[in-house]
Design a protein around this motif. Structure first.
Motif, PDB file in Angstrom:
ATOM      1  N   GLY A  90       0.847  -1.171  -0.091  1.00  0.00           N
ATOM      2  CA  GLY A  90      -0.025  -0.121   0.221  1.00  0.00           C
ATOM      3  C   GLY A  90       0.749   1.248  -0.230  1.00  0.00           C
ATOM      4  N   LEU A  91       1.498   1.890   0.697  1.00  0.00           N
ATOM      5  CA  LEU A  91       2.888   2.510   0.909  1.00  0.00           C
ATOM      6  C   LEU A  91       3.842   1.855   0.182  1.00  0.00           C
ATOM      7  CD1 LEU A  91       2.330   3.367   4.666  1.00  0.00           C
ATOM      8  CD2 LEU A  91       1.350   4.610   2.824  1.00  0.00           C
ATOM      9  N   LYS A  92       4.046   1.133  -0.183  1.00  0.00           N
ATOM     10  CA  LYS A  92       5.574   0.856  -0.373  1.00  0.00           C
ATOM     11  C   LYS A  92       6.241   1.006  -2.039  1.00  0.00           C
ATOM     12  CE  LYS A  92       6.698  -2.443   2.981  1.00  0.00           C
ATOM     13  NZ  LYS A  92       7.245  -3.716   2.967  1.00  0.00           N
ATOM     14  N   CYS A  93       4.541   0.687  -2.805  1.00  0.00           N
ATOM     15  CA  CYS A  93       3.950   0.408  -4.137  1.00  0.00           C
ATOM     16  C   CYS A  93       2.714   0.416  -4.577  1.00  0.00           C
ATOM     17  CB  CYS A  93       4.653  -0.716  -4.325  1.00  0.00           C
ATOM     18  SG  CYS A  93       4.736  -0.866  -6.561  1.00  0.00           S
ATOM     19  N   PRO A  94       2.254   1.670  -4.490  1.00  0.00           N
ATOM     20  CA  PRO A  94       0.954   1.811  -4.151  1.00  0.00           C
ATOM     21  C   PRO A  94       0.497   0.826  -6.054  1.00  0.00           C
ATOM     22  CG  PRO A  94       1.736   3.565  -4.509  1.00  0.00           C
ATOM     23  CD  PRO A  94       3.095   2.863  -3.792  1.00  0.00           C
ATOM     24  N   LEU A  95       1.030   1.057  -6.495  1.00  0.00           N
ATOM     25  CA  LEU A  95       0.663   0.565  -8.089  1.00  0.00           C
ATOM     26  C   LEU A  95       0.311  -0.601  -8.373  1.00  0.00           C
ATOM     27  CD1 LEU A  95       1.230   3.998  -9.986  1.00  0.00           C
ATOM     28  CD2 LEU A  95      -0.686   3.140  -9.606  1.00  0.00           C
ATOM     29  N   ALA A  96       0.872  -1.401  -7.605  1.00  0.00           N
ATOM     30  CA  ALA A  96       1.288  -2.825  -7.446  1.00  0.00           C
ATOM     31  C   ALA A  96       0.315  -3.135  -8.225  1.00  0.00           C
ATOM     32  CB  ALA A  96       2.340  -2.900  -6.581  1.00  0.00           C
ATOM     33  N   LEU A  97      -0.321  -3.817  -7.543  1.00  0.00           N
ATOM     34  CA  LEU A  97      -2.122  -4.612  -7.640  1.00  0.00           C
ATOM     35  C   LEU A  97      -2.117  -3.876  -8.957  1.00  0.00           C
ATOM     36  CD1 LEU A  97      -3.366  -5.203  -4.201  1.00  0.00           C
ATOM     37  CD2 LEU A  97      -1.757  -6.513  -5.498  1.00  0.00           C
ATOM     38  N   THR A 125      -0.622  -2.624 -12.049  1.00  0.00           N
ATOM     39  CA  THR A 125       0.009  -3.040 -12.585  1.00  0.00           C
ATOM     40  C   THR A 125      -0.011  -4.192 -12.819  1.00  0.00           C
ATOM     41  OG1 THR A 125       1.498  -1.449 -11.771  1.00  0.00           O
ATOM     42  CG2 THR A 125       2.781  -2.862 -13.503  1.00  0.00           C
ATOM     43  N   ILE A 126      -0.727  -5.230 -12.007  1.00  0.00           N
ATOM     44  CA  ILE A 126      -0.368  -6.603 -12.271  1.00  0.00           C
ATOM     45  C   ILE A 126      -2.112  -7.095 -13.008  1.00  0.00           C
ATOM     46  CG2 ILE A 126      -0.266  -9.084 -11.481  1.00  0.00           C
ATOM     47  CD1 ILE A 126       1.185  -7.579  -9.052  1.00  0.00           C
ATOM     48  N   LYS A 127      -2.843  -6.413 -12.323  1.00  0.00           N
ATOM     49  CA  LYS A 127      -3.677  -6.098 -12.964  1.00  0.00           C
ATOM     50  C   LYS A 127      -3.837  -6.302 -14.198  1.00  0.00           C
ATOM     51  CE  LYS A 127      -9.255  -6.005 -12.147  1.00  0.00           C
ATOM     52  NZ  LYS A 127      -8.632  -7.374 -12.153  1.00  0.00           N
ATOM     53  N   ILE A 166       5.275 -13.404 -16.618  1.00  0.00           N
ATOM     54  CA  ILE A 166       5.568 -12.486 -15.219  1.00  0.00           C
ATOM     55  C   ILE A 166       6.701 -11.736 -15.534  1.00  0.00           C
ATOM     56  CG2 ILE A 166       6.640 -13.302 -13.450  1.00  0.00           C
ATOM     57  CD1 ILE A 166       3.611 -13.781 -13.746  1.00  0.00           C
ATOM     58  N   GLU A 167       7.917 -12.069 -16.441  1.00  0.00           N
ATOM     59  CA  GLU A 167       9.321 -11.033 -16.562  1.00  0.00           C
ATOM     60  C   GLU A 167       8.880  -9.801 -17.137  1.00  0.00           C
ATOM     61  OE1 GLU A 167      11.602 -11.425 -15.542  1.00  0.00           O
ATOM     62  OE2 GLU A 167      12.042 -13.563 -15.535  1.00  0.00           O
ATOM     63  N   ASN A 168       7.498  -9.516 -17.832  1.00  0.00           N
ATOM     64  CA  ASN A 168       7.331  -8.651 -18.233  1.00  0.00           C
ATOM     65  C   ASN A 168       6.896  -7.324 -17.139  1.00  0.00           C
ATOM     66  OD1 ASN A 168       6.505  -6.477 -20.252  1.00  0.00           O
ATOM     67  ND2 ASN A 168       4.395  -6.732 -20.295  1.00  0.00           N
ATOM     68  N   ILE A 169       5.653  -8.001 -15.953  1.00  0.00           N
ATOM     69  CA  ILE A 169       5.041  -7.739 -14.403  1.00  0.00           C
ATOM     70  C   ILE A 169       6.658  -6.782 -14.289  1.00  0.00           C
ATOM     71  CG2 ILE A 169       3.659  -8.223 -12.800  1.00  0.00           C
ATOM     72  CD1 ILE A 169       2.027  -9.710 -14.634  1.00  0.00           C
ATOM     73  N   LYS A 170       7.776  -7.833 -13.710  1.00  0.00           N
ATOM     74  CA  LYS A 170       8.194  -8.201 -13.113  1.00  0.00           C
ATOM     75  C   LYS A 170       9.761  -6.704 -13.780  1.00  0.00           C
ATOM     76  CE  LYS A 170      11.594  -8.454  -9.795  1.00  0.00           C
ATOM     77  NZ  LYS A 170      10.569  -8.057  -8.087  1.00  0.00           N
ATOM     78  N   THR A 171       9.427  -6.464 -14.622  1.00  0.00           N
ATOM     79  CA  THR A 171      10.606  -5.508 -15.842  1.00  0.00           C
ATOM     80  C   THR A 171       9.810  -4.182 -14.845  1.00  0.00           C
ATOM     81  OG1 THR A 171      11.131  -6.751 -16.742  1.00  0.00           O
ATOM     82  CG2 THR A 171      11.213  -4.881 -17.239  1.00  0.00           C
ATOM     83  N   LYS A 172       8.591  -4.174 -15.744  1.00  0.00           N
ATOM     84  CA  LYS A 172       7.078  -2.739 -15.341  1.00  0.00           C
ATOM     85  C   LYS A 172       7.508  -2.471 -13.729  1.00  0.00           C
ATOM     86  CE  LYS A 172       5.677  -2.555 -19.526  1.00  0.00           C
ATOM     87  NZ  LYS A 172       6.284  -3.675 -19.651  1.00  0.00           N
ATOM     88  N   LEU A 173       7.269  -3.555 -12.911  1.00  0.00           N
ATOM     89  CA  LEU A 173       7.358  -3.166 -11.296  1.00  0.00           C
ATOM     90  C   LEU A 173       8.669  -2.464 -11.000  1.00  0.00           C
ATOM     91  CD1 LEU A 173       5.218  -5.595  -9.771  1.00  0.00           C
ATOM     92  CD2 LEU A 173       5.185  -3.615 -10.393  1.00  0.00           C
ATOM     93  N   GLU A 174      10.012  -2.390 -11.814  1.00  0.00           N
ATOM     94  CA  GLU A 174      11.000  -2.374 -10.845  1.00  0.00           C
ATOM     95  C   GLU A 174      11.314  -1.020 -11.215  1.00  0.00           C
ATOM     96  OE1 GLU A 174      13.829  -4.424  -9.887  1.00  0.00           O
ATOM     97  OE2 GLU A 174      12.021  -5.376  -8.766  1.00  0.00           O
ATOM     98  N   LEU A 176       9.037   0.987 -11.578  1.00  0.00           N
ATOM     99  CA  LEU A 176       8.017   1.946 -10.166  1.00  0.00           C
ATOM    100  C   LEU A 176       8.321   1.686  -9.063  1.00  0.00           C
ATOM    101  CD1 LEU A 176       4.435   0.898 -11.407  1.00  0.00           C
ATOM    102  CD2 LEU A 176       5.263   3.249 -11.341  1.00  0.00           C
ATOM    103  N   CYS A 177       8.905   0.846  -8.951  1.00  0.00           N
ATOM    104  CA  CYS A 177       9.636   0.596  -7.269  1.00  0.00           C
ATOM    105  C   CYS A 177      10.420  -0.242  -7.363  1.00  0.00           C
ATOM    106  CB  CYS A 177       8.375   0.511  -6.168  1.00  0.00           C
ATOM    107  SG  CYS A 177       6.597  -0.519  -6.893  1.00  0.00           S
ATOM    108  N   PRO A 178      11.361  -0.204  -7.306  1.00  0.00           N
ATOM    109  CA  PRO A 178      12.446  -1.171  -7.378  1.00  0.00           C
ATOM    110  C   PRO A 178      12.881  -2.267  -6.172  1.00  0.00           C
ATOM    111  CG  PRO A 178      13.101   1.092  -8.071  1.00  0.00           C
ATOM    112  CD  PRO A 178      11.832   1.389  -7.258  1.00  0.00           C
ATOM    113  N   GLY A 179      13.051  -3.003  -6.444  1.00  0.00           N
ATOM    114  CA  GLY A 179      13.686  -4.425  -4.760  1.00  0.00           C
ATOM    115  C   GLY A 179      12.816  -4.108  -4.161  1.00  0.00           C
TER     116      GLY A 179
END
Length: 333
Positions: free
Chosen positions: A47-54, A56-58, A119-127, A129-132
Motif C-alpha cells: 500500500g505504501l511501498k508500491c501503491p500501483l503494484a496491484l 500494474t499486475i492486473k 511474469i518477467e514483463n510484469i516484474k520489469t515494469k514493477l522494477e 516503478l518501485c525497484p526491489g
C-alpha cells in the motif's frame, strides 16, 4: 423552524452512522476470506511501498489474457506448480544454469509450463516503478487471481509479503505435483500432503475449466478407458493419434474452454473428462457428490475455488528476511 433545523442536523449524522456500519460489515466480510492467511502476510503490504503494484499486475495480466485466453490457465498453473513444491516462493521461475538445477525440466513441467514472459514483463515494469520491492512470488499469486477474474471467475483478496527463494527442487517437483494419470486415492493423498481436504481438492481441480492438455497426457485415456463418452473419445482422437502428435492440444473443458465456469464438472458427469485424473473425481467414488454439487451450483464452485486458492497461496511462504526479492524472476540476485 428550530425543530426542522434540528432534524436536518441529525439526518446526515444518521446517514454517516449507516455508512460506517456498512463499511464495517464490508471490512469484516473481507477479513473472513483472509482469516486462514499466514499472519505475516497482508493484503495491504504494498500500500505504501508500491501503491500501483496491484493495478500494474492486473492491467498486464488482463491484456495478456485478452490477447490469448489460454494464458489465463497458464498463469494459474504456474502459481499452482510453484506452491506445491517448496511453497509459494517463485522457485518454479528459476531457470537451469551450469551450476543450478531448477524445476522447469521436471516431468510435470517440461514442455508444458508457460507464461514466464508475462511474469518477467510484469516484474520489469514493477522494477521501474518501485525497484526491489515486489517479489516474484507475490506477482505469481496475484497474476493467478487476476487470470481467473479475467476469464469470468470470482476474485479473492491475496495476502502479500512473500519473498523469493534462492533454491529450487527438481526432485520435489517430480514427486509432489499431481500427475494427470493418478487415480482418486493417489489424488487425495497428493493434496492431503499439502494440507488440503478432499473437498478442497475437488474445488481446485476445477481450475481445469480453462486451459489445454497435451495429447501425450491423455492419449491412454481416449484409446484405452471405458469410463468415457464414445463420441467425445472419437472427437479427441481426431487431434491425438495413437502415435505422434504428443504436443497437440485439446481443451480441458470442451464446453467452454476459455471461460471460468462449472462446465468442467458437468463434463465429468457426462464422462467427458480429458485426463484420467479428472474423470476419477466422478467414477463411483467418494467425490461424486461434490462434483454434482458444483455442476448444479456454479456460484458454490466459484466461492469454494476462491477459498481454496487463498489457502494454497499461503503454503509455506518465505517472509521477513527469508529469501530475497529477485530483480529478475528467472535467476537469483
Amino acid at each position: 423552524m428550530a425543530g426542522s433545523s434540528h432534524q436536518m442536523v441529525i439526518f446526515p449524522d444518521f446517514k454517516l452512522k449507516i455508512c460506517l456500519f456498512l463499511c464495517l460489515v464490508g471490512i469484516v466480510s473481507a477479513l473472513d476470506i483472509t482469516s486462514s492467511a499466514d499472519s505475516q502476510l497482508n493484503p495491504s503490504f504494498y500500500g505504501l511501498k508500491c501503491p500501483l503494484a496491484l493495478l500494474t499486475i492486473k492491467t498486464l495480466v488482463t491484456a495478456a489474457v485478452l490477447k490469448e485466453p489460454r494464458m489465463g490457465a497458464s498463469l494459474l498453473r504456474l502459481h499452482f506448480h510453484d506452491c506445491f513444491v517448496q511453497g509459494c516462493d517463485a522457485s518454479v521461475l528459476l531457470k537451469d544454469t551450469a551450476t543450478f538445477k531448477g524445476e522447469q525440466n521436471a516431468f510435470p513441467n517440461a514442455n508444458s509450463l508457460r507464461g514466464f514472459e508475462v511474469i518477467e514483463n510484469i516484474k520489469t515494469k514493477l522494477e521501474i516503478l518501485c525497484p526491489g520491492v515486489v517479489s516474484c512470488a507475490d506477482i505469481l499469486a496475484v497474476a493467478a487471481r487476476d487470470s481467473v477474474v479475467a476469464l469470468g471467475g470470482l476474485g479473492w483478496q491475496v495476502p502479500l509479503g512473500r519473498r523469493d527463494s534462492t533454491t529450487a527442487s527438481f526432485s520435489e517437483a517430480n514427486s509432489d505435483l499431481p500427475a494427470p494419470f493418478l487415480d482418486l486415492k493417489a489424488l487425495i493423498a497428493a493434496f492431503q500432503k499439502k494440507g488440503f481436504t478432499v473437498e478442497e481438492m475437488v474445488a481446485l481441480s476445477g481450475g481445469h475449466t480453462i486451459g489445454r492438455g497435451r495429447c501425450v497426457t491423455f492419449r491412454s485415456r481416449i484409446y484405452n478407458e471405458s469410463n468415457i463418452d464414445p463420441t467425445y473419445a472419437n472427437l479427441m482422437r481426431a487431434n491425438c493419434p495413437v502415435t505422434g502428435g504428443d504436443d497437440s492440444l485439446s481443451p480441458l473443458d470442451i464446453t467452454s474452454p476459455d471461460f471460468f465456469d462449472s462446465a468442467y464438472y458437468r463434463n465429468l458427469i457426462s464422462r467427458k473428462g480429458l485426463f484420467h485424473s479428472d474423470q476419477q473425481l466422478f467414477s463411483g467414488g467418494s467425490t461424486d457428490s461434490k462434483v454434482k454439487d458444483y455442476a448444479t451450483n456454479p456460484l458454490l464452485f466459484r466461492s469454494d475455488f476462491a477459498k481454496a486458492m487463498l489457502k494454497m497461496s499461503n503454503l509455506s511462504p518465505l517472509t521477513g528476511t527469508q529469501g530475497q526479492n529477485r530483480k529478475v524472476c528467472s535467476r537469483v540476485n
